[in-house]
Design an enzyme around this catalytic site. Structure first.
Site, PDB file in Angstrom:
ATOM      1  CD  GLU A 119      38.374  61.649  36.236  1.00  0.00           C
ATOM      2  OE1 GLU A 119      38.563  61.346  34.919  1.00  0.00           O
ATOM      3  OE2 GLU A 119      38.697  60.969  37.290  1.00  0.00           O
TER       4      GLU A 119
ATOM      5  CB  SER B 178      48.363  44.572  38.693  1.00  0.00           C
ATOM      6  OG  SER B 178      47.583  45.615  38.207  1.00  0.00           O
TER       7      SER B 178
ATOM      8  CB  SER C 115      39.638  41.298  46.699  1.00  0.00           C
ATOM      9  OG  SER C 115      40.082  41.285  45.464  1.00  0.00           O
ATOM     10  NE  ARG C 116      36.653  40.645  41.012  1.00  0.00           N
ATOM     11  CZ  ARG C 116      36.975  40.682  39.934  1.00  0.00           C
ATOM     12  NH1 ARG C 116      36.029  40.283  39.055  1.00  0.00           N
ATOM     13  NH2 ARG C 116      38.186  40.730  39.554  1.00  0.00           N
ATOM     14  CB  SER C 117      37.194  35.859  46.408  1.00  0.00           C
ATOM     15  OG  SER C 117      38.162  35.796  45.242  1.00  0.00           O
TER      16      SER C 117
ATOM     17  CB  VAL D 114      44.978  55.902  42.636  1.00  0.00           C
ATOM     18  CG1 VAL D 114      45.485  56.970  43.251  1.00  0.00           C
ATOM     19  CG2 VAL D 114      45.092  54.473  43.075  1.00  0.00           C
ATOM     20  N   GLY D 115      41.441  54.898  41.616  1.00  0.00           N
ATOM     21  CA  GLY D 115      40.728  53.877  41.150  1.00  0.00           C
ATOM     22  C   GLY D 115      39.824  54.808  39.811  1.00  0.00           C
ATOM     23  NE  ARG D 116      37.839  54.676  34.897  1.00  0.00           N
ATOM     24  CZ  ARG D 116      39.243  54.473  34.647  1.00  0.00           C
ATOM     25  NH1 ARG D 116      40.022  54.743  35.565  1.00  0.00           N
ATOM     26  NH2 ARG D 116      39.578  53.834  33.565  1.00  0.00           N
TER      27      ARG D 116
ATOM     28  CG  HIS E  30      41.956  60.275  35.458  1.00  0.00           C
ATOM     29  ND1 HIS E  30      40.749  59.809  35.327  1.00  0.00           N
ATOM     30  CD2 HIS E  30      42.935  59.292  35.811  1.00  0.00           C
ATOM     31  CE1 HIS E  30      40.698  58.453  35.259  1.00  0.00           C
ATOM     32  NE2 HIS E  30      42.062  58.177  35.216  1.00  0.00           N
TER      33      HIS E  30
END
Length: 320
Positions: free
Chosen positions: A267, A160, A180-182, A236-238, A285
């Site tokens: 963090e 998303s 992506s994974r697939s 902007v993920g982790r 964050h």
């Protein structure tokens, strides 16, 4: 609507244990319907009977904490990612987990684009240049920045958030590809089966995927070398998606051109080596945090709690 009080005046509201303190927006929305108790302060009776646990500010929800709550059936996260929750312990106990669904997606995508523009156009460095009086003093020529439009942008995680990043940058005339994974049948962008291959064909790499054991430190030196000395990494993920020590080395050695970072491995600690780099833009964050997104996630959290305690399907259940 809040459950009615009993005849003796005590509340019959369901207990929701809190893994961490609530911000006012959550308190205002949830307190009328639920008895909100800090998990650390819950007495033996409350801990033994509580069926729901809410986590707001990404504290670790450990296996030991889960095991100490024998009646627990639901963990509600106010974040999109759930890597701070011991999912194996939840799976073993049959405990459901919910997340913020898409409440943060638009703001995270906006911020990713903002970081990308800020790094390529050296916005923070230009701001500092003006503020220290260097422009007025004509203290040397300010270095040229790089164009944003037309850049090749690789997105890791076309969910998303990643999908919205792609749509926004396509409007800049950027060439979008993804990992992506697939492959996604509905995606009009080129798919690369590995992050290294994607990086090798990109000027900018945007990380917007979940942190799992498979994705932890997926961006190491090999990926950064593939992205190249003119390349930019936006995360902007982790923080755990990136080998942070290698990131510092690659930036310092000129292996990588720049970075826009909103998240970090440990963090709130940020490697101090990054502080003085004018090709790096840092934030704390907050890509997902706006008044609008906070209200959105409060609504999702309440909807999940209301559904759970009324025996209805959860709104944003995570597949464990």
């Amino acid at each position: 609507m809040a459950p009615p009080a009993t005849q003796d005046g005590s509340s019959s509201k369901p207990i929701v244990l809190l893994a961490d303190p609530l911000i006012p927006e959550f308190e205002q929305e949830l307190a009328p319907s639920y008895r909100l108790l800090p998990a650390a302060d819950a007495d033996e009776a409350a801990a033994a009977s509580a069926r729901a646990l809410l986590t707001v500010d990404l504290p670790a929800v450990t296996a030991a904490q889960i095991d100490a709550l024998p009646a627990l059936e639901l963990v509600v996260a106010s974040s999109a990612g759930v890597d701070h929750i011991n999912l194996a312990a939840c799976r073993r106990r049959g405990i459901a987990v919910t997340n913020a669904q898409n409440a943060f997606s638009a703001d995270a995508a906006d911020y990713a684009v903002g970081l990308l523009v800020a790094v390529l156009r050296r916005v923070a460095a230009a701001d500092a240049y003006v503020r220290r009086g260097a422009w007025a003093a004509a203290a040397g020529d300010y270095p040229l920045a790089s164009k944003v439009s037309g850049k090749r942008v690789g997105i890791v995680g076309l969910g998303s958030i990643g999908g919205l990043v792609a749509r926004r940058l396509a409007a800049f005339g950027c060439v979008i590809a993804y990992n992506s994974r697939s492959p996604k049948a509905s995606a009009p962008y080129k798919f690369y089966p590995s992050v290294r291959e994607l990086a090798a064909e990109s000027d900018v790499l945007v990380l917007s995927c979940a942190l799992t054991e498979e994705t932890r430190r997926m961006v190491g030196r090999e990926v950064m070398e593939a992205l190249g000395k003119g390349g930019v990494l936006v995360n902007v993920g982790r923080g755990g998606l990136v080998d942070e020590a290698e990131l510092v080395r690659c930036l310092r050695e000129g292996v990588l051109g720049g970075a826009g970072l909103d998240v970090y491995e440990n963090e709130p600690e940020v490697p101090p080596e990054l502080w003085g780099m004018d090709n790096v833009v840092l934030s704390d964050h907050r890509a997902v945090i706006t008044p609008e997104s906070i209200q959105g996630v409060v609504d999702v959290v309440k909807a999940n709690l209301d559904a759970f305690f009324s025996g209805k399907p959860l709104v944003s259940q995570v597949q464990l």
